[in-house]
Design an enzyme around this catalytic site. Sequence first.
Site, PDB file in Angstrom:
ATOM      1  CD  GLU A  89      -4.287  -9.265   0.723  1.00 60.44           C
ATOM      2  OE1 GLU A  89      -5.007 -10.165   1.243  1.00 60.44           O
ATOM      3  OE2 GLU A  89      -3.188  -8.944   1.190  1.00 60.44           O
TER       4      GLU A  89
ATOM      5  CD  GLU B 102      -4.858  -6.789   7.923  1.00 64.86           C
ATOM      6  OE1 GLU B 102      -4.585  -5.677   8.446  1.00 64.86           O
ATOM      7  OE2 GLU B 102      -5.172  -7.779   8.584  1.00 64.86           O
TER       8      GLU B 102
END
Length: 352
Positions: free
Chosen positions: A174, A317
């Site tokens: 994310e 991430e």
Amino acid sequence: MLADTLASLQPIDKTIADRVLAHLNRLTKPPGSLGRLESLAVTLATITGEAFPRVTPPGVLVFAADHGVAAEGVSAFPQAVTGQMVANFLAGGAAINVFARQIGARLEVIDVGVAAELPGQAPEFVDEKVRFGTANFVERDAMTRAEAERAVEVGIRAAKRAIEGGCRCLIVGEMGIANTTASSALLAVLTGEPVANLIGPGTGIPESRLSHKQAIIERAIRARAPDRQDPMDMLAKLGGLEIAAMTGAYLGGASRRLPLLVDGFIATVAALLACRLNPVVRDYLIFAHRSSEPGHVKALVALGGEPLLDLELRLGEGTGAALAFPLLTAATGMLADMATFEAAGVAGGEGT
């Protein structure tokens, strides 16, 4: 789509575990001497239903969205950084790009709610924007229930694309300024833990601002009063569009019997939401690492998760999961390629 996916989820194949364990004990090593790598191999077999599972290539799905609560000063970075980091992903310059290349992953970056128009010229970019960021959940619900469901379905579709692209394992990441605030709020409702036990520096706010972050979350929970028994209500009132999409990706991956390598704090909160929607998802989760975010420990406890690594990461991430992925390939390689005592002509066996 969401209802169909929830209905399609099936338990893992636990019957294969004894067969895989027996094979492990015939390999040229003392039984159990490769420790958790052996239990990881058994887990991968039960998830996939294959005695010799394969996990390559992995698929990395990075969902990006903005949060209205960023206006409350809960992050060390301005909201514009979300879109800027998406551009960095598409240029190949972020940490997840580096690690994804190292493990030969198929990478996709999905805009599910960035508060800006993005160019989206790179082949790995997917525009599935549900809305331009969530509302400030201190003042009103983050999104409507219909929008939350749409965001979950963005994740289900992303998982389907990865599977159709040949991926055999999913890593869900994310990007979204203030998403540790939303995740902490969700986790507080999901577990009943005091907010003070869950919050951390996120993107790097100083200790002096943690009390402000705590107060904002507590105020929002009181104002929104989400239904603790209804994950979709929690997502609509306190969640993020990328968190909802991550939840959907876990549901979609589990529905197709893929190992789901769970990253850090935000990813684990999304996994917890997926498990509340359907508990079957839990058996498809493999926890990559333990984040330095305080709330991550609580989320792991709620799921009974034991991470593979502890590297004091807090980037997100999907980076921690990408770093842990080689352990999965080691486990499958051990099963498939290591010689048995009989084949190698080595005396021993289960009594070695």
